[in-house]
Design a protein around this motif. Structure first.
Motif, mmCIF file in Angstrom:
data_model
loop_
_atom_site.group_PDB
_atom_site.id
_atom_site.type_symbol
_atom_site.label_atom_id
_atom_site.label_comp_id
_atom_site.label_asym_id
_atom_site.label_seq_id
_atom_site.Cartn_x
_atom_site.Cartn_y
_atom_site.Cartn_z
ATOM 1 N N LEU A 81 -16.138 16.124 -1.278
ATOM 2 C CA LEU A 81 -16.673 15.052 -0.440
ATOM 3 C C LEU A 81 -15.552 14.356 0.319
ATOM 4 O O LEU A 81 -14.438 14.206 -0.175
ATOM 5 N N LYS A 82 -15.865 13.901 1.521
ATOM 6 C CA LYS A 82 -14.856 13.279 2.383
ATOM 7 C C LYS A 82 -15.261 11.867 2.807
ATOM 8 O O LYS A 82 -14.803 11.362 3.820
ATOM 9 N N GLY A 83 -16.120 11.237 2.046
ATOM 10 C CA GLY A 83 -16.613 9.921 2.434
ATOM 11 C C GLY A 83 -15.737 8.789 1.926
ATOM 12 O O GLY A 83 -14.514 8.812 2.064
ATOM 13 N N MET A 84 -16.375 7.794 1.298
ATOM 14 C CA MET A 84 -15.672 6.617 0.802
ATOM 15 C C MET A 84 -14.964 6.975 -0.508
ATOM 16 O O MET A 84 -15.387 6.604 -1.598
ATOM 17 N N ARG A 85 -13.865 7.684 -0.371
ATOM 18 C CA ARG A 85 -13.126 8.146 -1.554
ATOM 19 C C ARG A 85 -12.515 6.949 -2.286
ATOM 20 O O ARG A 85 -11.877 6.103 -1.667
ATOM 21 N N PRO A 86 -12.702 6.869 -3.611
ATOM 22 C CA PRO A 86 -12.112 5.752 -4.362
ATOM 23 C C PRO A 86 -10.596 5.709 -4.209
ATOM 24 O O PRO A 86 -9.930 6.743 -4.118
ATOM 25 N N SER A 87 -10.061 4.509 -4.161
ATOM 26 C CA SER A 87 -8.610 4.326 -4.081
ATOM 27 C C SER A 87 -8.167 3.404 -5.207
ATOM 28 O O SER A 87 -8.925 2.551 -5.666
ATOM 29 N N LEU A 88 -6.936 3.593 -5.644
ATOM 30 C CA LEU A 88 -6.426 2.880 -6.813
ATOM 31 C C LEU A 88 -5.115 2.190 -6.452
ATOM 32 O O LEU A 88 -4.165 2.839 -6.014
ATOM 33 N N LEU A 89 -5.089 0.872 -6.614
ATOM 34 C CA LEU A 89 -3.862 0.107 -6.420
ATOM 35 C C LEU A 89 -3.255 -0.138 -7.802
ATOM 36 O O LEU A 89 -3.828 -0.858 -8.619
ATOM 37 N N ILE A 90 -2.117 0.477 -8.055
ATOM 38 C CA ILE A 90 -1.483 0.393 -9.373
ATOM 39 C C ILE A 90 -0.410 -0.690 -9.336
ATOM 40 O O ILE A 90 0.563 -0.586 -8.588
ATOM 41 N N THR A 91 -0.584 -1.725 -10.136
ATOM 42 C CA THR A 91 0.371 -2.841 -10.111
ATOM 43 C C THR A 91 1.739 -2.415 -10.624
ATOM 44 O O THR A 91 2.751 -3.003 -10.257
ATOM 45 N N ASN A 92 1.771 -1.399 -11.492
ATOM 46 C CA ASN A 92 3.005 -0.910 -12.119
ATOM 47 C C ASN A 92 3.715 -2.009 -12.903
ATOM 48 O O ASN A 92 4.939 -2.005 -13.046
ATOM 49 N N ASN A 97 0.825 -1.214 0.000
ATOM 50 C CA ASN A 97 0.000 0.000 0.000
ATOM 51 C C ASN A 97 0.858 1.262 0.000
ATOM 52 O O ASN A 97 0.547 2.247 -0.684
ATOM 53 N N ASP A 98 1.932 1.233 0.769
ATOM 54 C CA ASP A 98 2.809 2.410 0.841
ATOM 55 C C ASP A 98 3.383 2.763 -0.525
ATOM 56 O O ASP A 98 3.578 3.941 -0.848
ATOM 57 N N HIS A 99 3.650 1.751 -1.331
ATOM 58 C CA HIS A 99 4.288 1.991 -2.630
ATOM 59 C C HIS A 99 3.293 2.124 -3.783
ATOM 60 O O HIS A 99 3.543 2.879 -4.729
ATOM 61 N N LEU A 100 2.182 1.403 -3.734
ATOM 62 C CA LEU A 100 1.326 1.278 -4.918
ATOM 63 C C LEU A 100 -0.076 1.855 -4.773
ATOM 64 O O LEU A 100 -0.769 2.013 -5.783
ATOM 65 N N LEU A 101 -0.524 2.156 -3.568
ATOM 66 C CA LEU A 101 -1.901 2.614 -3.368
ATOM 67 C C LEU A 101 -1.966 4.136 -3.374
ATOM 68 O O LEU A 101 -1.204 4.802 -2.672
ATOM 69 N N VAL A 102 -2.884 4.685 -4.190
ATOM 70 C CA VAL A 102 -3.064 6.142 -4.243
ATOM 71 C C VAL A 102 -4.544 6.472 -4.116
ATOM 72 O O VAL A 102 -5.408 5.706 -4.536
ATOM 73 N N ARG A 103 -4.821 7.639 -3.535
ATOM 74 C CA ARG A 103 -6.204 8.087 -3.342
ATOM 75 C C ARG A 103 -6.508 9.388 -4.084
ATOM 76 O O ARG A 103 -7.571 9.959 -3.924
ATOM 77 N N SER A 104 -5.560 9.838 -4.870
ATOM 78 C CA SER A 104 -5.776 11.039 -5.681
ATOM 79 C C SER A 104 -4.756 11.052 -6.804
ATOM 80 O O SER A 104 -3.736 10.342 -6.755
#
Length: 724
Positions: free
Chosen positions: A338-349, A46-53
């Protein structure tokens, strides 16, 4: 029980953003003899591949293109992969971020088009494509230098010990750092040199209506016969002290030259003077005499080289830029406020082709077994995005000879094969990951193409994905989105200079217009489809869109049917319409089987307001009963119920299952039924759920009835129980 699931929109993207950064395969590592990964490993991933914006993506992955020069052919070369055999000192990195002029131009185009609500045929693409011309680059620098001069002027006024001077010094350090990005790079200096030469030779912006006569300052007077004349003013020698402004500018020029020399071991006088003229122009630095032939030759050489390098740059970065724009569009579907269930993206790279290899697929399985087959749902992956799936085009007739220069089909090496898609889908089905995929983005998969050709080619290409165990997790998304149409993607950089009768001017000949073609920019529909579905999982998003409707703020949007009622008119995409709409025959064709996740660019009105954005027309996967494809919400509702049930019944204990479905007001089924009036109810109006326990064979069957085209849908809820 349902409160155990806090998110239902984690999305996985199987694309390479920066090959120099870590990827999913590397981080997961060797999984022989392992069922799952440790919590520490998931955190590291998550630290390397997960982004929320989108900005977090730029920060974590730092997308970049590498640039180096080839002395043999006198050309600049670009690569997305870092060249291994080129020394670091010979290699330049060009960040692909919001400040990159090409990226900035495309994002501005999307925003402007959205604000105007203009369809493609009426939109003035050329007004924005010239943002990458030397003139526009210089315009941006003019604003920067105004701020630089002002800040330096304020700095120079203050005493050395004044605390405010140190604050201004900090600002100046940042400004100089930004300026040095231009003068520490020959390629970045080219547009400055082009505009500087025009300024000194043409004394204007070089447009045809400008008078190109050399300048001699004069005064208006009357002759002996009363005629008006402008006489050249005599040059007056002065020994008066320079003004305060000149003192400031002199100090700024000295600072700029010193900074340039410090950053460049092989500095030269021409570039040093160019830096000074660019970032701190002074009337006293204007040259009264210039070598016209040399300057014109340099200008034409700069312009030619700039065109060739820009052309090579765009061809290299366009596939990555299109993916970056796709990610931006994914996050744009969820309002920033909005500050709710913000979509998150796990990028496999890592590319889907590499991920799908038999030697690597076990790592994906182990990862999904860790995040999707446990009763902890914080890292569960619900969706995936796979753009650029190969779409075979109709073959061209073989010609005995090519009489006219036609389209040469560029060899695309960034497409995903249908075979690799099938291999990944076969894994995704076991972990209930819904895969949004779209075909290669070009002018053959746009709204225009769909409006004229229909959906037959998409149905044909999906034939191998239909009637398979994974079909309900395969969601074909169409058409792709056009950022710049191929036929409107020309960029006029400038015109060559010529000398006529000792007067320098810009050539009026057509062949001297320096123009490059971007060849169209497109975004895969899968990004936008996944983005809007991920957005409406959040109850705050639904409340924001359907303010007066009854909404349960504890429930996700898994049952939200965007095809129902006027939902698609309210929950539109953030992208502007592209065409006037599909013909009735095309819409009939789409409605015949309700195929795919289809976007529409229709004229529509909601509560008296015109809809100017693209809407969702159909939201279906590839599971079919032979006459109709299934809405995507049914798969996610089934998955959601299964996961809530697995958590709430202690991994499907029989007595707990009975309690789960009992008529007790506190049972989970009763709670769901009590909220059926909500727009985001898990069981809506006309929905019901029953269960049958087969004790002999040791499994439970759920019969979920949806109030829609398909009723009495039987769903095995034990599909993952043997993995739990």
């Amino acid at each position: 029980m349902e409160n155990a699931i806090k998110q239902t929109n984690r999305t996985m993207l199987t694309e390479v953003i920066n090959p120099e950064k870590l990827d999913l395969l590397t981080l997961v590592g060797d999984v022989r003899g392992m069922e799952s990964l440790s919590d520490d490993k998931i955190k590291e991933i998550n630290d390397h591949l997960l982004v929320r914006s989108f900005d977090e993506l730029l920060e974590k992955f730092e997308p970049v293109v590498y640039c180096f020069f080839n002395a043999n052919n006198q050309k600049v070369m670009y690569q997305l992969n870092k060249p291994e055999n080129i020394p670091e000192e010979m290699l330049s990195e060009i960040p692909l971020n919001r400040q990159n002029e090409f990226m900035g131009m495309l994002m501005s185009m999307i925003d402007t088009k959205r604000s105007e609500g203009t369809i493609n045929v009426d939109f003035k693409f050329d007004k924005l494509t010239d943002m990458i011309s030397p003139k526009k680059v210089m315009d941006a620098i003019r604003q920067n230098r105004k701020e630089l001069q002002y800040t330096y002027g304020e700095y120079a006024k203050l005493d050395e010990e004044d605390p405010k001077k140190k604050d201004l010094a900090d600002k100046l350090n940042v400004m100089f750092e930004e300026a040095s990005a231009n003068y520490n790079n020959v390629m970045a200096m080219l547009p400055l040199a082009i505009e500087d030469t025009k300024t000194r030779l043409l004394l204007g912006d070089g447009r045809e209506e400008k008078d190109n006569t050399p300048l001699a300052l004069g005064v208006l007077s009357m002759g002996e016969q009363g005629e008006l004349r402008v006489l050249e003013a005599p040059k007056v020698e002065t020994t008066s002290l320079v003004t305060v402004d000149d003192q400031v500018n002199t100090g700024l020029i000295a600072a700029l030259k010193e900074d340039y020399q410090a950053l460049n071991e092989e500095s030269n006088g021409y570039v040093e003077a160019l830096v000074a003229r660019t970032f701190c122009p002074l009337t006293s630095t204007m040259e009264s005499r210039v070598d016209k032939e040399t300057e014109v030759a340099n200008y034409n050489s700069y312009l030619e080289f700039y065109k060739e390098s820009k052309d090579a740059f765009i061809k290299t970065v366009k596939p990555l830029i299109e993916n970056l724009l796709g990610i931006w569009c994914f996050f744009e579907q969820y309002p920033k406020k909005l500050k709710g269930m913000r979509p998150s993206l796990l990028i496999t790279n890592v590319s889907n082709e590499l991920l799908a290899k038999s030697s690597n697929i076990s790592r994906l399985i182990t990862y999904l077994n860790t995040v999707n087959a446990k009763n902890d749902f914080s890292n569960t992956v619900w969706y995936s995005i796979m753009p650029n799936v190969s779409l075979d085009q109709y073959s061209k007739m073989k010609l005995t000879r090519e009489r006219f220069k036609g389209n040469s089909k560029a060899e695309k090496n960034n497409t995903n094969s249908v075979e690799s898609l099938i291999r990944i889908l076969d894994v995704f089905k076991d972990y209930a990951v819904q895969c949004f995929f779209s075909y290669e983005a070009d002018d053959s998969t746009t709204f225009n193409a769909l409006a004229t050709e229909g959906i037959e080619k998409y149905e044909t290409r999906c034939a191998s994905l239909i009637g398979k165990p994974f079909s309900e997790f395969a969601i074909p998304c169409l058409p792709n989105f056009t950022i710049i149409p191929k036929d409107k993607s020309g960029v006029i950089l400038d015109r060559r200079m010529v000398i006529n009768d000792d007067v320098v001017e810009l050539s009026k000949e057509k062949e001297d217009i320096m123009k490059l073609w971007i060849d169209g920019v497109y975004v895969g529909a899968a990004y936008v489809a996944a983005g809007i579905v991920a957005a409406y999982q959040c109850p705050e998003y639904i409340k924001d869109k359907f303010g007066k409707a009854k909404i349960d703020m504890e429930l996700p949007g898994v049952r939200f049917d965007i095809e129902a009622d006027d939902h698609n008119l309210v929950a539109c995409t953030t992208l502007a319409k592209e065409i006037t709409g599909f013909t009735n025959s095309i819409k009939t064709d789409i409605n015949r089987k309700n195929f795919g996740f289809v976007f529409s660019s229709e004229n529509a009105v909601y509560k008296g307001n015109n809809i100017t954005n693209i809407m969702v027309y159909k939201a279906r996967n590839l599971m079919t009963d032979g006459s109709m494809y299934e809405p995507i919400y049914k798969t996610q509702v089934t998955t959601y119920i299964e996961r809530v049930m697995r958590h709430g019944t202690g991994d499907f204990k029989e007595d707990s299952i009975v309690s789960f479905f009992s008529n007790n007001p506190n049972s989970q089924k009763s709670k769901w039924l009590s909220k059926r009036e909500c727009i985001n109810a898990i069981l809506g109006k006309g929905d019901d759920i029953e269960y049958i326990i087969d004790e002999e064979n040791g499994y439970c069957t759920l019969n979920i009835t949806f109030n829609g085209n398909i009723k009495n849908l039987e769903v095995e809820i034990n599909r993952l129980s043997n993995k739990a």
